[in-house]
Design a protein around this motif. Structure first.
Motif, mmCIF file in Angstrom:
data_model
loop_
_atom_site.group_PDB
_atom_site.id
_atom_site.type_symbol
_atom_site.label_atom_id
_atom_site.label_comp_id
_atom_site.label_asym_id
_atom_site.label_seq_id
_atom_site.Cartn_x
_atom_site.Cartn_y
_atom_site.Cartn_z
ATOM 1 N N LEU A 6 101.272 50.479 54.866
ATOM 2 C CA LEU A 6 100.749 51.582 54.060
ATOM 3 C C LEU A 6 99.317 51.265 53.650
ATOM 4 N N GLU A 7 98.423 52.199 53.892
ATOM 5 C CA GLU A 7 97.030 52.035 53.492
ATOM 6 C C GLU A 7 96.578 53.275 52.731
ATOM 7 N N ILE A 8 96.118 53.070 51.518
ATOM 8 C CA ILE A 8 95.686 54.155 50.638
ATOM 9 C C ILE A 8 94.199 53.992 50.378
ATOM 10 N N GLN A 9 93.448 55.060 50.613
ATOM 11 C CA GLN A 9 91.998 55.000 50.470
ATOM 12 C C GLN A 9 91.502 56.085 49.530
ATOM 13 N N LYS A 10 90.848 55.672 48.444
ATOM 14 C CA LYS A 10 90.191 56.578 47.490
ATOM 15 C C LYS A 10 91.125 57.714 47.052
ATOM 16 N N LEU A 11 92.347 57.351 46.718
ATOM 17 C CA LEU A 11 93.364 58.347 46.396
ATOM 18 C C LEU A 11 93.108 58.986 45.037
ATOM 19 N N VAL A 12 93.123 60.311 45.029
ATOM 20 C CA VAL A 12 92.946 61.102 43.802
ATOM 21 C C VAL A 12 94.096 62.082 43.703
ATOM 22 N N PHE A 13 94.631 62.233 42.490
ATOM 23 C CA PHE A 13 95.671 63.246 42.281
ATOM 24 C C PHE A 13 95.577 63.805 40.870
ATOM 25 N N ALA A 14 95.729 65.136 40.778
ATOM 26 C CA ALA A 14 95.762 65.824 39.487
ATOM 27 C C ALA A 14 96.815 66.915 39.557
ATOM 28 N N TYR A 15 97.555 67.086 38.466
ATOM 29 C CA TYR A 15 98.550 68.154 38.371
ATOM 30 C C TYR A 15 97.869 69.420 37.862
ATOM 31 N N GLY A 16 97.907 70.484 38.673
ATOM 32 C CA GLY A 16 97.349 71.757 38.248
ATOM 33 C C GLY A 16 95.896 71.629 37.841
ATOM 34 N N HIS A 17 95.599 72.124 36.633
ATOM 35 C CA HIS A 17 94.234 72.071 36.122
ATOM 36 C C HIS A 17 94.047 70.921 35.135
ATOM 37 N N GLY A 18 95.004 69.997 35.102
ATOM 38 C CA GLY A 18 94.900 68.856 34.202
ATOM 39 C C GLY A 18 93.943 67.806 34.723
ATOM 40 N N GLY A 19 93.792 66.762 33.939
ATOM 41 C CA GLY A 19 92.926 65.664 34.344
ATOM 42 C C GLY A 19 93.544 64.856 35.466
ATOM 43 N N ARG A 20 92.770 63.958 36.003
ATOM 44 C CA ARG A 20 93.240 63.135 37.114
ATOM 45 C C ARG A 20 94.310 62.147 36.652
ATOM 46 N N VAL A 21 95.424 62.130 37.379
ATOM 47 C CA VAL A 21 96.476 61.144 37.131
ATOM 48 C C VAL A 21 96.152 59.860 37.877
ATOM 49 N N LEU A 22 95.564 59.985 39.063
ATOM 50 C CA LEU A 22 95.109 58.843 39.849
ATOM 51 C C LEU A 22 93.650 59.065 40.220
#
Length: 277
Positions: A6-22
């Motif tokens: 598994l290789e993860i690169q510059k991962l970003v995640f946000a729920y809906g219009h909320g702030g970034r979780v990752l």
């Protein structure tokens, strides 16, 4: 060089219009790793594992599994190689017997009946559930249900197993048995990613610790380095294992586990007894 699963690169995640979780998380998981993923509540641990399984899709960045972009892979595709065990095993159990429950995944992957039977028998044996094969799963204990969930995952012969707080709600004996099971699976070649708040488990069983804090990866290294006292882990909402905390109060001690602490302390106790006599 170990195989990169598994290789993860510059991962970003946000729920809906909320702030970034990752927020721009980079991470590599190699075959054979036993990783503990830690961090305070809301740090992004569970979200990260669900992204890795394609249960969620990233807002930005890329996730590769064995070199393939998971953006084009479904959860079913990932399930062929990665088993996922939820924190609450009741979310995964729905069939009438333990054996039928464990057989569901291999059946969905269209294994032949003979291979399904062999896979179920092996998974039940590995998890100590053989004698419970005909029982109704929902009447079993929390620890037994967690084992059913693990058996269901490994029956599909995955390369990697992701578990979200698998020892929660279990007594110390059940938790120890669970960790010994995961250690055995890891020794047989299954890569383990364990989401946990339990620093004792990290110090005793994991070969690698990853810490998330407020969506950022703030540590990636050995448990010994994490707990050596040179890092302010309290800033990340973590406390050291009991053995580490006690050994810091004793001159010349540097124990990561209770058994190691006892081994280091015993000569001092014996010497003290000799001096007293």
């Amino acid at each position: 060089m170990p195989e990169t699963l598994l290789e993860i690169q510059k991962l970003v995640f946000a729920y809906g219009h909320g702030g970034r979780v990752l927020n721009e998380v980079d991470l590599t998981v190699n075959a054979g790793d036993f990783i503990a993923l830690a961090g305070r509540n809301g740090s992004g641990k569970t979200t990260l594992t669900r992204l890795a399984m394609s249960l969620l899709k990233p807002s930005g960045g890329t996730i590769y599994f064995q070199g393939k972009d998971t953006a084009v892979m479904t959860t079913a595709d990932m399930a062929r190689s990665v088993g996922y065990v939820f924190q609450n095993p009741d979310r995964q159990i729905f069939r009438d017997t333990v054996a039928q429950e464990v057989a569901y995944g291999p059946e969905q992957l269209r294994f032949s009946p003979a291979v399904v039977n062999d896979s179920v028998a092996w998974a039940l044996s590995m998890t100590g559930l053989t004698e419970l094969a005909g029982r109704f799963p929902r009447l079993l204990s929390r620890g037994q249900k967690q084992r059913i969930a693990i058996a269901s995952a490994i029956a599909m012969r995955p390369q990697m197993l992701i578990l979200d707080e698998p020892t929660s709600g279990q007594d110390p004996w059940e938790a120890q048995n669970m960790m010994e099971l995961l250690t055995s699976l890891n020794q047989q070649g299954i890569t383990i990613i364990l989401v946990t708040h339990d620093m004792e488990l990290i110090g005793q069983y994991a070969s690698r610790a990853i810490v998330l804090d407020r969506g950022h990866k703030v540590f990636d290294g050995t448990p010994a380095t994490l707990f050596n006292g040179e890092i302010d882990i309290a800033a990340w909402g973590l406390i050291p294992p009991t053995a580490v905390a006690i050994s810091r109060q004793l001159p010349g001690m540097n124990a990561q586990q209770v058994t190691e602490l006892v081994r280091q302390v015993m000569p001092m106790i014996q010497k003290g007894g000799e001096d007293y006599s």
